[in-house]
Design a protein around this motif. Structure first.
Motif, mmCIF file in Angstrom:
data_model
loop_
_atom_site.group_PDB
_atom_site.id
_atom_site.type_symbol
_atom_site.label_atom_id
_atom_site.label_comp_id
_atom_site.label_asym_id
_atom_site.label_seq_id
_atom_site.Cartn_x
_atom_site.Cartn_y
_atom_site.Cartn_z
ATOM 1 N N VAL A 1 -29.225 80.218 -5.188
ATOM 2 C CA VAL A 1 -30.055 80.918 -6.221
ATOM 3 C C VAL A 1 -29.511 82.347 -6.651
ATOM 4 O O VAL A 1 -29.711 82.601 -7.881
ATOM 5 C CB VAL A 1 -31.569 81.101 -5.704
ATOM 6 C CG1 VAL A 1 -32.258 82.137 -6.603
ATOM 7 C CG2 VAL A 1 -32.155 79.604 -5.487
ATOM 8 N N VAL A 2 -28.871 82.954 -5.731
ATOM 9 C CA VAL A 2 -28.417 84.068 -5.831
ATOM 10 C C VAL A 2 -26.902 84.199 -7.030
ATOM 11 O O VAL A 2 -27.136 85.259 -7.811
ATOM 12 C CB VAL A 2 -27.650 84.933 -4.704
ATOM 13 C CG1 VAL A 2 -26.629 84.178 -4.133
ATOM 14 C CG2 VAL A 2 -27.465 86.459 -4.941
ATOM 15 N N VAL A 3 -26.478 83.222 -7.261
ATOM 16 C CA VAL A 3 -25.415 83.075 -8.335
ATOM 17 C C VAL A 3 -26.087 82.898 -9.555
ATOM 18 O O VAL A 3 -25.326 83.689 -10.533
ATOM 19 C CB VAL A 3 -24.725 81.679 -8.056
ATOM 20 C CG1 VAL A 3 -23.834 81.227 -9.303
ATOM 21 C CG2 VAL A 3 -23.869 81.584 -6.791
ATOM 22 N N ALA A 4 -27.233 82.389 -9.805
ATOM 23 C CA ALA A 4 -27.837 82.399 -11.288
ATOM 24 C C ALA A 4 -29.219 81.985 -11.003
ATOM 25 O O ALA A 4 -29.625 80.932 -10.945
ATOM 26 C CB ALA A 4 -27.039 81.353 -12.079
ATOM 27 N N PRO A 5 -30.100 83.009 -10.872
ATOM 28 C CA PRO A 5 -31.266 82.871 -10.468
ATOM 29 C C PRO A 5 -32.139 82.044 -11.434
ATOM 30 O O PRO A 5 -33.176 81.522 -11.322
ATOM 31 C CB PRO A 5 -32.202 84.377 -10.412
ATOM 32 C CG PRO A 5 -31.012 85.216 -10.035
ATOM 33 C CD PRO A 5 -29.790 84.591 -10.862
ATOM 34 N N ALA A 6 -31.865 82.265 -12.761
ATOM 35 C CA ALA A 6 -32.686 81.542 -14.034
ATOM 36 C C ALA A 6 -32.450 80.047 -13.997
ATOM 37 O O ALA A 6 -33.070 79.447 -14.691
ATOM 38 C CB ALA A 6 -31.976 82.054 -15.251
ATOM 39 N N LEU A 7 -31.539 79.616 -13.327
ATOM 40 C CA LEU A 7 -31.316 77.797 -13.474
ATOM 41 C C LEU A 7 -32.627 77.400 -12.843
ATOM 42 O O LEU A 7 -32.874 76.209 -13.593
ATOM 43 C CB LEU A 7 -30.156 77.602 -12.269
ATOM 44 C CG LEU A 7 -28.614 78.256 -12.827
ATOM 45 C CD1 LEU A 7 -27.781 77.544 -11.481
ATOM 46 C CD2 LEU A 7 -28.465 77.712 -13.986
ATOM 47 N N ALA A 8 -33.234 77.795 -12.014
ATOM 48 C CA ALA A 8 -34.450 77.045 -11.594
ATOM 49 C C ALA A 8 -35.722 76.868 -12.661
ATOM 50 O O ALA A 8 -36.423 75.897 -12.696
ATOM 51 C CB ALA A 8 -35.172 77.673 -10.419
ATOM 52 N N ALA B 1 -23.219 81.552 -19.245
ATOM 53 C CA ALA B 1 -23.912 82.395 -19.658
ATOM 54 C C ALA B 1 -24.445 83.582 -18.690
ATOM 55 O O ALA B 1 -24.848 84.828 -19.040
ATOM 56 C CB ALA B 1 -25.148 81.977 -20.194
ATOM 57 N N ALA B 2 -24.625 83.296 -17.415
ATOM 58 C CA ALA B 2 -24.670 84.261 -16.480
ATOM 59 C C ALA B 2 -23.587 84.935 -16.023
ATOM 60 O O ALA B 2 -23.539 85.575 -15.012
ATOM 61 C CB ALA B 2 -25.450 83.441 -15.167
ATOM 62 N N GLY B 3 -22.406 84.918 -16.532
ATOM 63 C CA GLY B 3 -21.048 85.439 -16.265
ATOM 64 C C GLY B 3 -20.468 84.699 -14.956
ATOM 65 O O GLY B 3 -19.506 85.385 -14.445
ATOM 66 N N GLU C 1 -21.008 76.028 -5.948
ATOM 67 C CA GLU C 1 -21.539 74.624 -6.132
ATOM 68 C C GLU C 1 -21.172 73.694 -5.242
ATOM 69 O O GLU C 1 -19.839 73.327 -4.984
ATOM 70 C CB GLU C 1 -21.329 74.208 -7.691
ATOM 71 C CG GLU C 1 -21.873 73.012 -7.822
ATOM 72 C CD GLU C 1 -21.153 72.279 -9.340
ATOM 73 O OE1 GLU C 1 -21.989 71.556 -9.886
ATOM 74 O OE2 GLU C 1 -20.242 72.815 -9.803
ATOM 75 N N LEU C 2 -22.050 72.932 -4.766
ATOM 76 C CA LEU C 2 -21.720 71.677 -4.118
ATOM 77 C C LEU C 2 -22.173 70.652 -4.975
ATOM 78 O O LEU C 2 -23.462 70.353 -5.315
ATOM 79 C CB LEU C 2 -22.436 71.386 -2.567
ATOM 80 C CG LEU C 2 -21.975 72.793 -1.688
ATOM 81 C CD1 LEU C 2 -22.779 72.576 -0.535
ATOM 82 C CD2 LEU C 2 -20.523 72.670 -1.245
#
Length: 256
Positions: free
Chosen positions: A156-163, A178-180, A227-228
């Protein structure tokens, strides 16, 4: 050969003529000039149109067949094959790869949730045990045909908006960029497996049908594991292509 700045440059030999012909024919296929099942012009017509010998045309056609773009029907000629998606040694997402081949990607989201990471997942992703990860399970489609099942786990810390994203039409890699976060490298394991009852139903294949299973750990531009993934693809809709080098040749190139 070096540039004015002293950087090493490699001299690229001229491309063989048959590859140029293959590229021209592939562009026609991608532009929709011919559809799946359509017959290609006769070899004699292709020779006349492209101004090349029959040997060159035949090598070009063989090249397109090796890519799964056309198929031979013996004396009946060459026909446009049902298109499939396939891996190369370039790291791109499923959607990017499909669009590059003129296919329309989409997904059915089977699961989208945040949960604590298991111990092995935490180790692989360099997280503290129990750190939250976003898990996404999707059935992947090309032109409305189910071709693969994919489970992805991302900290989640990688891209919090994914959820909070609807991934039925959205590309995961587009959202990461988009999250860099730039997926830059992946370590792959590939094996053949037999479809179980759930997988067979979702993918529209028979029980025990061959599937290509890929498992990967993906790293970003900072060499951070992000990512896994575990993907299962229909054997008749997916091919893996790569380039292999002789180790001695590779050594000579690297030391030039």
């Amino acid at each position: 050969m070096t540039s004015p700045s002293g950087a090493l440059l490699l001299e690229v030999p001229a491309q063989p003529r048959y590859l140029s012909v293959a590229r021209a024919l592939e562009e026609e296929l991608q532009n929709g000039a011919l559809g799946v099942g359509d017959r290609l012009p006769a070899e004699r017509e292709l020779c006349r149109r492209l101004g090349v010998s029959r040997v060159t045309v035949r090598r070009a056609l063989a090249e397109l067949r090796s890519r799964g773009l056309i198929e031979s029907a013996g004396s009946r000629g060459w026909f446009v094959a049902a298109r499939s998606v396939g891996e190369t040694n370039m790291l791109v997402g499923f959607s990017d790869m499909a669009r590059a081949r003129g296919l329309r990607p989409s997904s059915r989201v089977l699961e989208s949730a945040t949960r604590p990471s298991a111990l092995q997942e935490a180790e692989q992703l360099s997280l503290a045990p129990g750190a939250p990860i976003f898990q996404l399970r999707r059935l992947r489609f090309l032109d409305d045909v189910a071709v693969g099942l994919e489970v992805t786990r991302i900290p989640v810390v990688v891209a919090p908006a994914l959820a909070g994203t609807d991934f039925s039409q959205t590309s995961l890699y587009d959202e990461l960029r988009a999250a860099g976060v730039i997926p830059s490298r992946a370590d792959y394991d590939i094996q053949a497996v037999a479809a179980d009852s759930d997988q067979a139903t979702l993918l529209g294949v028979g029980l025990g049908a061959p599937l290509l299973c890929t498992q990967a750990v993906t790293f970003d531009q900072r060499a951070r594991p992000i990512e896994l993934s575990r993907s299962l693809f229909r054997g008749d809709r997916y091919r893996f292509r790569t380039t292999l080098f002789n180790s001695q040749d590779a050594g000579r190139i690297n030391s030039s």
